[in-house]
Design a protein around this motif. Structure first.
Motif, mmCIF file in Angstrom:
data_model
loop_
_atom_site.group_PDB
_atom_site.id
_atom_site.type_symbol
_atom_site.label_atom_id
_atom_site.label_comp_id
_atom_site.label_asym_id
_atom_site.label_seq_id
_atom_site.Cartn_x
_atom_site.Cartn_y
_atom_site.Cartn_z
ATOM 1 N N GLY A 78 0.807 -1.170 -0.082
ATOM 2 C CA GLY A 78 0.012 -0.067 -0.084
ATOM 3 C C GLY A 78 0.860 1.232 -0.030
ATOM 4 O O GLY A 78 0.524 2.096 -0.735
ATOM 5 N N MET A 79 2.057 1.215 0.732
ATOM 6 C CA MET A 79 2.781 2.539 0.822
ATOM 7 C C MET A 79 3.539 2.780 -0.573
ATOM 8 O O MET A 79 3.618 3.886 -0.819
ATOM 9 C CB MET A 79 3.732 2.425 1.976
ATOM 10 N N LEU A 80 3.764 1.634 -1.047
ATOM 11 C CA LEU A 80 4.532 1.750 -2.476
ATOM 12 C C LEU A 80 3.284 2.178 -3.493
ATOM 13 O O LEU A 80 3.807 3.326 -4.101
ATOM 14 C CB LEU A 80 4.941 0.630 -2.992
ATOM 15 N N THR A 81 2.251 1.887 -3.296
ATOM 16 C CA THR A 81 0.924 2.615 -4.302
ATOM 17 C C THR A 81 0.950 4.096 -3.933
ATOM 18 O O THR A 81 0.983 4.996 -4.798
ATOM 19 C CB THR A 81 -0.151 1.908 -4.139
ATOM 20 N N MET A 82 1.062 4.378 -2.527
ATOM 21 C CA MET A 82 0.820 5.621 -2.247
ATOM 22 C C MET A 82 1.888 6.646 -2.849
ATOM 23 O O MET A 82 1.991 7.771 -3.335
ATOM 24 C CB MET A 82 0.897 5.712 -0.534
ATOM 25 N N CYS A 139 -3.968 9.747 2.360
ATOM 26 C CA CYS A 139 -4.951 8.881 1.766
ATOM 27 C C CYS A 139 -5.394 7.567 2.582
ATOM 28 O O CYS A 139 -4.825 7.315 3.850
ATOM 29 C CB CYS A 139 -4.637 8.277 0.230
ATOM 30 N N ARG A 140 -6.427 6.902 1.916
ATOM 31 C CA ARG A 140 -6.816 5.723 2.644
ATOM 32 C C ARG A 140 -6.506 4.739 1.535
ATOM 33 O O ARG A 140 -6.680 4.820 0.433
ATOM 34 C CB ARG A 140 -8.127 5.629 3.231
ATOM 35 N N PHE A 141 -6.246 3.541 1.889
ATOM 36 C CA PHE A 141 -6.017 2.345 0.939
ATOM 37 C C PHE A 141 -7.581 1.766 0.593
ATOM 38 O O PHE A 141 -8.201 1.074 1.343
ATOM 39 C CB PHE A 141 -5.137 1.389 1.516
ATOM 40 N N GLY A 142 -7.915 1.849 -0.734
ATOM 41 C CA GLY A 142 -9.270 1.616 -0.973
ATOM 42 C C GLY A 142 -9.292 0.138 -1.514
ATOM 43 O O GLY A 142 -10.080 -0.694 -1.295
ATOM 44 N N ASN A 166 -5.945 17.350 -5.254
ATOM 45 C CA ASN A 166 -6.868 15.918 -4.991
ATOM 46 C C ASN A 166 -6.092 14.777 -6.193
ATOM 47 O O ASN A 166 -5.944 15.439 -7.150
ATOM 48 C CB ASN A 166 -8.170 15.764 -5.217
ATOM 49 N N ILE A 167 -5.900 13.671 -5.615
ATOM 50 C CA ILE A 167 -4.958 12.853 -6.718
ATOM 51 C C ILE A 167 -5.925 11.510 -6.679
ATOM 52 O O ILE A 167 -6.460 11.134 -5.729
ATOM 53 C CB ILE A 167 -3.782 12.424 -5.852
ATOM 54 N N ASN A 168 -6.109 11.175 -7.760
ATOM 55 C CA ASN A 168 -6.769 9.488 -8.025
ATOM 56 C C ASN A 168 -5.778 8.768 -8.694
ATOM 57 O O ASN A 168 -5.084 9.068 -9.719
ATOM 58 C CB ASN A 168 -7.674 10.014 -8.788
ATOM 59 N N ALA A 169 -5.437 7.502 -8.238
ATOM 60 C CA ALA A 169 -4.688 6.517 -8.637
ATOM 61 C C ALA A 169 -5.708 5.582 -8.900
ATOM 62 O O ALA A 169 -6.387 4.797 -7.920
ATOM 63 C CB ALA A 169 -3.733 5.986 -7.361
ATOM 64 N N ALA A 181 -7.176 10.692 -1.530
ATOM 65 C CA ALA A 181 -5.914 11.025 -1.706
ATOM 66 C C ALA A 181 -5.748 12.401 -1.788
ATOM 67 O O ALA A 181 -6.233 13.261 -2.681
ATOM 68 C CB ALA A 181 -5.300 10.328 -2.723
ATOM 69 N N PHE A 182 -4.784 13.057 -1.420
ATOM 70 C CA PHE A 182 -4.791 14.607 -1.371
ATOM 71 C C PHE A 182 -3.176 15.070 -0.945
ATOM 72 O O PHE A 182 -2.546 14.304 -0.193
ATOM 73 C CB PHE A 182 -5.666 15.477 -0.477
ATOM 74 N N ALA A 183 -2.877 16.097 -1.294
ATOM 75 C CA ALA A 183 -1.614 16.695 -1.135
ATOM 76 C C ALA A 183 -1.790 18.220 -0.678
ATOM 77 O O ALA A 183 -2.494 18.939 -1.696
ATOM 78 C CB ALA A 183 -0.331 16.386 -2.094
#
Length: 135
Positions: A53-57, A79-82, A114-117, A128-130
């Protein structure tokens, strides 16, 4: 850097392969076998090996770091992991597609992005946001 609320950052596509998971495990010391062993992943109900998850983040944060040109300008990130990113054991790996948009100017030299992966057409991070220092 010119920006305004509504600015869309250049999209980012990152392919994660099994060797990326091994390198990340070594760097993070997270050797949980669900990230490298198909049998273990399937035994716990996963479809296959999944990315950390942290790699994805971290991959998702690259969109902001590349846009601003300085990863140190990211003053907050969350973020939260979905859902997991399933990484097949092949030469293609898993494609993570990242998009982002400036959604707020705090008026103090920082903005919210706002970020979308997404993987396989579905979002993998929730909320997810920065917060990014612009000036």
């Amino acid at each position: 850097m010119t920006y305004e609320v509504g600015t869309e950052l250049p999209a980012l596509s990152v392919r994660l392969k099994r060797d990326d998971l091994v390198r990340y495990a070594g760097a993070s010391l997270d050797f949980n076998p669900i990230h490298w062993n198909e049998k273990t992943a399937k035994d716990v109900g996963l479809p296959d090996v999944i990315a950390h998850g942290m790699l994805t983040m971290a991959v998702a944060s690259r969109i902001v770091a590349e846009w601003i040109g300085d990863p140190g300008a990211i003053v907050e990130y969350g973020c939260r992991f979905g859902r997991p990113v399933v990484v097949p054991n092949d030469d293609e790996g898993a494609l993570v597609e990242v998009t982002a948009k400036v959604t707020k100017d705090f008026g103090d030299g920082t903005v919210k992005v706002n970020i979308n992966a997404a993987f396989d057409g579905k979002s993998v991070l929730t909320g997810a946001f920065a917060r990014v220092r612009i000036s």
